[in-house]
Motif scaffolding. Structure first.
Motif, mmCIF file in Angstrom:
data_model
loop_
_atom_site.group_PDB
_atom_site.id
_atom_site.type_symbol
_atom_site.label_atom_id
_atom_site.label_comp_id
_atom_site.label_asym_id
_atom_site.label_seq_id
_atom_site.Cartn_x
_atom_site.Cartn_y
_atom_site.Cartn_z
ATOM 1 N N GLN A 112 12.139 -18.974 22.558
ATOM 2 C CA GLN A 112 12.897 -18.868 21.307
ATOM 3 C C GLN A 112 12.295 -17.817 20.379
ATOM 4 N N LEU A 113 10.977 -17.692 20.400
ATOM 5 C CA LEU A 113 10.338 -16.653 19.597
ATOM 6 C C LEU A 113 10.732 -15.268 20.106
ATOM 7 N N ALA A 114 10.704 -15.076 21.408
ATOM 8 C CA ALA A 114 11.110 -13.784 21.979
ATOM 9 C C ALA A 114 12.550 -13.464 21.594
ATOM 10 N N ARG A 115 13.430 -14.447 21.669
ATOM 11 C CA ARG A 115 14.833 -14.230 21.311
ATOM 12 C C ARG A 115 14.970 -13.776 19.859
ATOM 13 N N VAL A 116 14.279 -14.470 18.963
ATOM 14 C CA VAL A 116 14.383 -14.127 17.537
ATOM 15 C C VAL A 116 13.853 -12.724 17.284
ATOM 16 N N GLU A 117 12.722 -12.367 17.889
ATOM 17 C CA GLU A 117 12.186 -11.021 17.702
ATOM 18 C C GLU A 117 13.176 -9.972 18.194
ATOM 19 N N LEU A 118 13.730 -10.179 19.382
ATOM 20 C CA LEU A 118 14.680 -9.215 19.936
ATOM 21 C C LEU A 118 15.966 -9.166 19.127
ATOM 22 N N GLN A 119 16.437 -10.306 18.663
ATOM 23 C CA GLN A 119 17.651 -10.325 17.840
ATOM 24 C C GLN A 119 17.458 -9.541 16.545
ATOM 25 N N GLN A 120 16.307 -9.740 15.907
ATOM 26 C CA GLN A 120 16.068 -9.027 14.653
ATOM 27 C C GLN A 120 15.914 -7.529 14.892
ATOM 28 N N VAL A 121 15.244 -7.166 15.984
ATOM 29 C CA VAL A 121 15.084 -5.743 16.305
ATOM 30 C C VAL A 121 16.436 -5.083 16.502
ATOM 31 N N PHE A 122 17.292 -5.687 17.326
ATOM 32 C CA PHE A 122 18.548 -5.014 17.665
ATOM 33 C C PHE A 122 19.666 -5.281 16.661
ATOM 34 N N SER A 123 19.367 -6.081 15.646
ATOM 35 C CA SER A 123 20.258 -6.150 14.480
ATOM 36 C C SER A 123 19.921 -5.044 13.482
ATOM 37 N N THR A 124 18.766 -4.414 13.664
ATOM 38 C CA THR A 124 18.235 -3.518 12.637
ATOM 39 C C THR A 124 18.044 -2.082 13.105
ATOM 40 N N LEU A 125 17.484 -1.900 14.307
ATOM 41 C CA LEU A 125 17.015 -0.581 14.725
ATOM 42 C C LEU A 125 18.097 0.483 14.661
ATOM 43 N N PHE A 126 19.235 0.251 15.273
ATOM 44 C CA PHE A 126 20.280 1.273 15.319
ATOM 45 C C PHE A 126 21.119 1.310 14.047
ATOM 46 N N THR A 127 20.953 0.307 13.202
ATOM 47 C CA THR A 127 21.581 0.349 11.875
ATOM 48 C C THR A 127 20.751 1.209 10.937
ATOM 49 N N ARG A 128 19.442 1.012 10.958
ATOM 50 C CA ARG A 128 18.550 1.807 10.118
ATOM 51 C C ARG A 128 18.432 3.256 10.606
ATOM 52 N N ILE A 129 18.488 3.453 11.921
ATOM 53 C CA ILE A 129 18.373 4.807 12.489
ATOM 54 C C ILE A 129 19.569 5.026 13.420
ATOM 55 N N PRO A 130 20.743 5.271 12.850
ATOM 56 C CA PRO A 130 21.966 5.347 13.673
ATOM 57 C C PRO A 130 21.978 6.519 14.652
ATOM 58 N N THR A 131 21.204 7.559 14.392
ATOM 59 C CA THR A 131 21.199 8.721 15.283
ATOM 60 C C THR A 131 19.998 8.719 16.231
#
Length: 409
Positions: A358-377
């Motif tokens: 569950q910890l791995a899931r939360v970390e990955l969910q937060q990363v991929f909710s953010t990474l391409f939003t903050r750095i779209p290019t």
């Protein structure tokens, strides 16, 4: 009357991926699933082992009580490992029966959905801070070094109660410890230093408990009438570090590469943020970073299909192959973020299924909710063909990930 010999070997354990296909398991698994799903193979360690490759068979055998995990991790794939080495006291990964159950009972409440959900704001702050640092830096960015490695390490620091002033040191040591690119003497020194560091941390928690995982473990074990020794606590803490850090860090970087190589799927993710939870499950299935499977000793005869796996023999269950079984996951060799893939085998199965999933899931969910939003290019800064992958390590991934993006005007 003599006992009939085991099934003869049918070839070598698959270890080599196809040229240009870094996301697919080693060559040979598709044929094994179709023609010889319960095979006998010759392993790099110089032993013969049963190799189970179909999804249903993997689940069946990992549910059996006739297996022992008190063996070297990846012992089948390493010619230099002593296969007579027993499990270490305190290792939840390399223990069986009541010894394993005791450790798992003590740890289970640390990884409940409620407790892990409470970590989301901290994880999100780490992600934002590291993205801010990358965006502000004049140096070329390496997403492995600057993002994927430090975030899981700092989450483990938070769980274990490592003081803020010690976290940089802990992070540096853990990065060396889990690296495949350092000299053996450097790794050995880092291993000794981090064991000493964790031992001092454990002793300090015994003397002055705080609100952290180690302190609660000490209290819980004492109340159970079976206190944990310093050695057991050190091994437990280091097991959490290696298991929780290495797998998640490699998933962050490798998933990023997979998304960049599948722009249609990345566009789906950008267009539909609600897709993130299922996208994470699909990436876990598709990439299956525990690349050489789970190694076990067989302690009781286990009927499986038309075969009998006999006590005294060795077993490898291929999680990566099971996750590419088309009878369970149609078009399994394709990345499909809309797929319902939550029944994947990436976290194992049975009594030893990953406690920190569950910890791995939360970390990955937060990363991929953010990474391409903050750095779209966000894009690769080198040709894809120049990337180097970890072909010979327990946990698969990319060694470094140079990335670039368009500056905002």
């Amino acid at each position: 009357m003599t006992e009939a010999p085991s099934k003869p070997t049918s070839g070598s354990f698959p270890t080599t991926r196809a040229e240009g296909c870094p996301f697919d398991p080693a060559v040979g698994y598709t044929e094994l699933r179709e023609k010889d799903p319960i095979a006998r193979v010759e392993c790099p360690a110089g032993i013969d082992a049963w190799l189970v490759t179909r999804y249903d068979d993997v689940r069946t055998v990992l549910s059996s009580p006739g297996l022992s995990s008190a063996v070297p991790v990846m012992g089948h794939a390493n010619s230099e490992v002593d296969l007579t080495q027993a499990g270490t006291p305190g290792s939840i990964i390399q223990s069986d029966g009541e010894a394993h159950s005791r450790l798992r009972r003590l740890l289970t409440s640390e990884f409940t959905v409620k407790r892990i959900q409470a970590l989301r704001p901290y994880i999100q702050q780490l992600i934002d801070d590291h993205i801010d640092a990358m965006l502000a830096s004049d140096e070329p960015a390496d997403l492995v070094r600057d993002f994927a490695l430090p975030i899981p390490s700092l989450v483990i620091c938070e769980l274990l109660g490592v003081a803020y002033e010690d976290r940089d040191q802990f992070q540096r040591q853990s990065a060396i410890l889990t690296s495949v690119d350092v000299a053996p003497e450097v790794s050995a020194q880092a291993n000794g230093e981090i064991q000493q560091f964790v031992a001092q941390l454990v002793v300090s928690k015994m003397q002055a408990p705080t609100d952290d995982l180690i302190s609660r473990l000490i209290t819980r074990a004492n109340e159970s009438g079976q206190p944990l020794s310093v050695q057991e606590l050190v091994v437990l803490a280091l097991s959490l570090l290696v298991a929780g850090h290495e797998t998640t860090a490699n998933m962050i970087a490798l998933s990023t590469v997979a998304l960049l190589r599948n722009p249609d799927q990345l566009e789906e993710l950008r267009a539909n943020p609600d897709l993130v939870p299922s996208a994470v499950e699909e990436m876990l299935r598709y990439l299956s970073v525990v690349q050489f499977g789970l190694f076990r000793a067989i302690t009781e005869d286990i009927p499986l299909g038309d075969e009998t796996l006999r006590a005294g023999e060795w077993l490898v269950t291929s999680l990566a192959s099971g996750n590419r079984d088309t009878s369970v996951f149609p078009d399994a060799d394709s990345l499909d973020l809309k797929r319902k893939a939550s029944a994947h085998l990436a976290f194992g199965y049975g009594a030893h299924q990953c406690l920190g999933q569950q910890l791995a899931r939360v970390e990955l969910q937060q990363v991929f909710s953010t990474l391409f939003t903050r750095i779209p290019t966000l894009r690769l800064a080198v040709p894809f063909e120049d990337l180097k992958f970890k072909d010979n390590t327990l946990v698969y991934g990319v060694r470094s990930l140079p990335v670039a993006w368009d500056a905002r005007t």
